[in-house]
Design a protein around this motif. Structure first.
Motif, PDB file in Angstrom:
ATOM      1  N   TRP A 167       0.831  -1.197   0.000  1.00 27.51           N
ATOM      2  CA  TRP A 167       0.000   0.000   0.000  1.00 27.51           C
ATOM      3  C   TRP A 167       0.866   1.247   0.000  1.00 27.51           C
ATOM      4  O   TRP A 167       2.034   1.217   0.394  1.00 27.51           O
ATOM      5  N   ILE A 168       0.316   2.321  -0.534  1.00 30.19           N
ATOM      6  CA  ILE A 168       1.011   3.602  -0.460  1.00 30.19           C
ATOM      7  C   ILE A 168       0.573   4.244   0.843  1.00 30.19           C
ATOM      8  O   ILE A 168      -0.571   4.078   1.278  1.00 30.19           O
ATOM      9  N   GLU A 169       1.482   4.934   1.478  1.00 33.94           N
ATOM     10  CA  GLU A 169       1.160   5.596   2.716  1.00 33.94           C
ATOM     11  C   GLU A 169       1.454   7.074   2.567  1.00 33.94           C
ATOM     12  O   GLU A 169       2.491   7.443   2.019  1.00 33.94           O
ATOM     13  N   MET A 170       0.556   7.925   3.016  1.00 32.13           N
ATOM     14  CA  MET A 170       0.837   9.361   3.064  1.00 32.13           C
ATOM     15  C   MET A 170       0.961   9.759   4.532  1.00 32.13           C
ATOM     16  O   MET A 170       0.197   9.304   5.380  1.00 32.13           O
ATOM     17  N   ARG A 171       1.929  10.614   4.764  1.00 36.77           N
ATOM     18  CA  ARG A 171       2.135  11.125   6.132  1.00 36.77           C
ATOM     19  C   ARG A 171       2.412  12.614   6.077  1.00 36.77           C
ATOM     20  O   ARG A 171       2.784  13.146   5.032  1.00 36.77           O
ATOM     21  N   LEU A 172       2.277  13.273   7.208  1.00 39.66           N
ATOM     22  CA  LEU A 172       2.704  14.664   7.361  1.00 39.66           C
ATOM     23  C   LEU A 172       3.817  14.654   8.394  1.00 39.66           C
ATOM     24  O   LEU A 172       3.628  14.129   9.499  1.00 39.66           O
ATOM     25  N   ARG A 173       4.986  15.167   8.007  1.00 37.91           N
ATOM     26  CA  ARG A 173       6.162  15.131   8.898  1.00 37.91           C
ATOM     27  C   ARG A 173       6.418  16.517   9.473  1.00 37.91           C
ATOM     28  O   ARG A 173       6.583  17.492   8.723  1.00 37.91           O
ATOM     29  N   ALA A 174       6.458  16.597  10.801  1.00 38.83           N
ATOM     30  CA  ALA A 174       6.737  17.884  11.452  1.00 38.83           C
ATOM     31  C   ALA A 174       8.178  18.288  11.139  1.00 38.83           C
ATOM     32  O   ALA A 174       9.114  17.519  11.364  1.00 38.83           O
ATOM     33  N   LEU A 175       8.340  19.496  10.606  1.00 35.96           N
ATOM     34  CA  LEU A 175       9.677  19.952  10.214  1.00 35.96           C
ATOM     35  C   LEU A 175      10.467  20.448  11.418  1.00 35.96           C
ATOM     36  O   LEU A 175      11.682  20.550  11.372  1.00 35.96           O
ATOM     37  N   ARG A 176       9.752  20.801  12.481  1.00 37.30           N
ATOM     38  CA  ARG A 176      10.399  21.281  13.702  1.00 37.30           C
ATOM     39  C   ARG A 176       9.528  20.852  14.875  1.00 37.30           C
ATOM     40  O   ARG A 176       8.365  20.473  14.648  1.00 37.30           O
ATOM     41  N   PRO A 177      10.033  20.919  16.091  1.00 38.32           N
ATOM     42  CA  PRO A 177       9.191  20.547  17.226  1.00 38.32           C
ATOM     43  C   PRO A 177       7.966  21.447  17.222  1.00 38.32           C
ATOM     44  O   PRO A 177       8.055  22.623  16.876  1.00 38.32           O
ATOM     45  N   CYS A 178       6.834  20.891  17.608  1.00 34.73           N
ATOM     46  CA  CYS A 178       5.605  21.610  17.375  1.00 34.73           C
ATOM     47  C   CYS A 178       4.623  21.282  18.495  1.00 34.73           C
ATOM     48  O   CYS A 178       4.415  20.121  18.833  1.00 34.73           O
ATOM     49  N   SER A 179       4.064  22.324  19.109  1.00 32.63           N
ATOM     50  CA  SER A 179       3.097  22.121  20.179  1.00 32.63           C
ATOM     51  C   SER A 179       1.781  22.731  19.712  1.00 32.63           C
ATOM     52  O   SER A 179       1.691  23.926  19.486  1.00 32.63           O
ATOM     53  N   VAL A 180       0.790  21.889  19.521  1.00 36.60           N
ATOM     54  CA  VAL A 180      -0.463  22.319  18.909  1.00 36.60           C
ATOM     55  C   VAL A 180      -1.583  22.245  19.932  1.00 36.60           C
ATOM     56  O   VAL A 180      -1.683  21.280  20.688  1.00 36.60           O
ATOM     57  N   MET A 181      -2.411  23.288  19.980  1.00 37.53           N
ATOM     58  CA  MET A 181      -3.583  23.260  20.855  1.00 37.53           C
ATOM     59  C   MET A 181      -4.804  22.948  20.003  1.00 37.53           C
ATOM     60  O   MET A 181      -5.019  23.596  18.976  1.00 37.53           O
ATOM     61  N   VAL A 182      -5.572  21.943  20.397  1.00 36.12           N
ATOM     62  CA  VAL A 182      -6.852  21.673  19.737  1.00 36.12           C
ATOM     63  C   VAL A 182      -7.923  22.211  20.683  1.00 36.12           C
ATOM     64  O   VAL A 182      -8.354  21.532  21.622  1.00 36.12           O
ATOM     65  N   GLY A 183      -8.315  23.483  20.446  1.00 36.96           N
ATOM     66  CA  GLY A 183      -9.143  24.223  21.389  1.00 36.96           C
ATOM     67  C   GLY A 183     -10.434  23.513  21.757  1.00 36.96           C
ATOM     68  O   GLY A 183     -10.785  23.400  22.939  1.00 36.96           O
ATOM     69  N   ALA A 184     -11.156  23.014  20.769  1.00 39.04           N
ATOM     70  CA  ALA A 184     -12.461  22.422  21.017  1.00 39.04           C
ATOM     71  C   ALA A 184     -12.384  21.170  21.887  1.00 39.04           C
ATOM     72  O   ALA A 184     -13.376  20.758  22.477  1.00 39.04           O
ATOM     73  N   LEU A 185     -11.206  20.554  21.950  1.00 42.55           N
ATOM     74  CA  LEU A 185     -11.054  19.335  22.753  1.00 42.55           C
ATOM     75  C   LEU A 185     -10.252  19.595  24.028  1.00 42.55           C
ATOM     76  O   LEU A 185     -10.048  18.679  24.823  1.00 42.55           O
ATOM     77  N   GLY A 186      -9.752  20.823  24.191  1.00 40.49           N
ATOM     78  CA  GLY A 186      -8.872  21.109  25.328  1.00 40.49           C
ATOM     79  C   GLY A 186      -7.654  20.191  25.304  1.00 40.49           C
ATOM     80  O   GLY A 186      -7.153  19.776  26.344  1.00 40.49           O
ATOM     81  N   LEU A 187      -7.195  19.876  24.107  1.00 41.37           N
ATOM     82  CA  LEU A 187      -6.129  18.886  23.950  1.00 41.37           C
ATOM     83  C   LEU A 187      -4.861  19.535  23.433  1.00 41.37           C
ATOM     84  O   LEU A 187      -4.898  20.273  22.452  1.00 41.37           O
ATOM     85  N   ARG A 188      -3.732  19.268  24.119  1.00 37.74           N
ATOM     86  CA  ARG A 188      -2.458  19.727  23.586  1.00 37.74           C
ATOM     87  C   ARG A 188      -1.746  18.549  22.957  1.00 37.74           C
ATOM     88  O   ARG A 188      -1.686  17.462  23.531  1.00 37.74           O
ATOM     89  N   VAL A 189      -1.257  18.745  21.736  1.00 34.07           N
ATOM     90  CA  VAL A 189      -0.565  17.685  21.006  1.00 34.07           C
ATOM     91  C   VAL A 189       0.864  18.142  20.766  1.00 34.07           C
ATOM     92  O   VAL A 189       1.084  19.207  20.187  1.00 34.07           O
ATOM     93  N   GLU A 190       1.813  17.337  21.228  1.00 36.37           N
ATOM     94  CA  GLU A 190       3.224  17.675  21.031  1.00 36.37           C
ATOM     95  C   GLU A 190       3.803  16.775  19.942  1.00 36.37           C
ATOM     96  O   GLU A 190       3.619  15.563  19.981  1.00 36.37           O
ATOM     97  N   LEU A 191       4.499  17.403  19.002  1.00 37.32           N
ATOM     98  CA  LEU A 191       5.197  16.608  17.982  1.00 37.32           C
ATOM     99  C   LEU A 191       6.678  16.955  18.033  1.00 37.32           C
ATOM    100  O   LEU A 191       7.042  18.133  18.078  1.00 37.32           O
ATOM    101  N   ALA A 192       7.497  15.904  18.009  1.00 36.17           N
ATOM    102  CA  ALA A 192       8.946  16.113  17.938  1.00 36.17           C
ATOM    103  C   ALA A 192       9.317  16.459  16.499  1.00 36.17           C
ATOM    104  O   ALA A 192       8.561  16.150  15.576  1.00 36.17           O
ATOM    105  N   ALA A 193      10.477  17.091  16.307  1.00 40.38           N
ATOM    106  CA  ALA A 193      10.951  17.345  14.937  1.00 40.38           C
ATOM    107  C   ALA A 193      11.082  15.997  14.236  1.00 40.38           C
ATOM    108  O   ALA A 193      11.621  15.043  14.803  1.00 40.38           O
TER     109      ALA A 193
END
Ligand code: AVJ
Length: 326
Positions: free
Chosen positions: A254-280
């Motif tokens: 199968w082919i797989e598509m991904r999104l790769r964080a180019l730098r460390p990234c801390s994202v707030m998902v406001g509606a869920l009160g959820l913080r998502v941390e991604l490493a570079a």
């Protein structure tokens, strides 16, 4: 009037009813982050997908269309169908080839498009009743995994084709794929057929180019899921912080598509009160798109209680349309 021939049942009206919030909560708190591909398709996503279908690298749409153009008549004759149920109908572009073949055989009675995108179901329904005199359209707006049972039964003992085109089945990993096929099989009465479009296994470089085009349209399509999450769930993903990745997994075919964080990234998902941390370098898987062989299609059908009743490919064997019967 044309409107009397159109009926639309909607089982979804808000993006959250597609399960976006649940999918984000589940998918972005896992050790290996993942978002399901159905959330690509807001209005902009549908436009980007249509643009992908025109790209020189993206062969599946053209290959499937060429099979329909040469074999639709034979397919319609083999099934004796008077109704077409189309799952994931989208803009119904390829559908016209099938509807034409049914109409030419004086067999066209009803078209039942089923899609998550309400605007698309509505506008294609209205266009089609205007184009095909006597055609009735009963659209259903819903999610494949939850609303297949809302599809109306055949109208007065008519035979039907339930079509799942474009290679959409490839978006489901093997277990869910077979579950979906079983649910589709449950929609088929004796004399009905499933018409399934599957992209075929081929040279990985050809597949990878189709999912990583030079113009960057697929990359934009991929990032569109982050736009959807930002808008619908008040999140703050920086779109320029993610690179598009597409690779063919040879073991799983199968082919797989991904999104790769180019730098460390801390994202707030406001509606869920959820913080998502991604490493570079951390990746979010956004789609798998399985590629098939005839044997794999037959095995999946068998697992769903279906038998292969027809196999049609384009001249280059890039894509297949198969017919299955209960
Ligand atoms: C609509 C699922 C068939 O898997 O080829 C196109 C979606 N993703 N380019 C596919 C898609 C990236 C497409 N399907």
């Amino acid at each position: 009037t044309a409107d009397a021939a159109v009926m639309i049942d909607s089982h979804l009206d808000e993006a959250h009813e597609r399960g976006l919030a649940d999918d984000v909560l589940d998918g972005l708190t896992r050790p290996f982050k993942e978002l399901p591909p159905k959330h690509f398709y807001d209005e902009r996503g549908c436009e980007l997908f249509d643009a992908i279908c025109e790209l020189p690298e993206y062969y599946p749409t053209r290959a499937e269309r060429s099979i329909l153009e040469s074999d639709a008549e034979a397919i319609v004759a083999a099934t004796g169908a008077t109704e077409l149920v189309e799952l994931g109908s989208g803009t119904a572009a390829k559908t016209r080839v099938l509807l034409d073949a049914m109409s030419d055989a004086s067999r066209l009675r009803r078209y039942v498009p089923f899609d998550v995108a309400e605007s698309v179901v509505r506008s294609s329904a209205e266009q089609l009743v205007a184009e095909y005199p006597g055609l009735r359209v009963h659209g259903v707006v819903g999610d494949f995994e939850r609303h297949l049972d809302r599809i109306p039964g055949p109208d007065g003992g008519q035979r039907r084709i339930v079509a799942l085109l474009g290679g959409t089945i490839g978006n489901f990993p093997p277990g869910s794929r077979r579950r979906l096929l079983r649910r589709i099989a449950a929609l088929l009465g004796p004399g009905d057929h499933l018409l399934l479009g599957t992209d075929l296994v081929k040279e990985p470089a050809v597949i990878e180019a189709a999912y990583d085009d030079a113009a960057g349209v697929t990359a934009e399509f991929n990032r569109n899921v982050l736009r959807v999450v930002n808008r619908e769930l008040e999140a703050d993903f920086p779109l320029d912080g993610f690179a598009h990745v597409a690779f063919f997994d040879r073991r799983n075919e199968w082919i797989e598509m991904r999104l790769r964080a180019l730098r460390p990234c801390s994202v707030m998902v406001g509606a869920l009160g959820l913080r998502v941390e991604l490493a570079a370098g951390e990746e979010i898987r956004t789609e798998i798109s399985a590629k098939f062989t005839r044997t794999r299609v037959e095995q999946d059908f068998a697992a769903a209680g279906l038998r292969l009743a027809g196999w049609h490919t384009d001249g280059d064997e890039r894509f297949a349309l198969s017919l299955a019967a209960p």
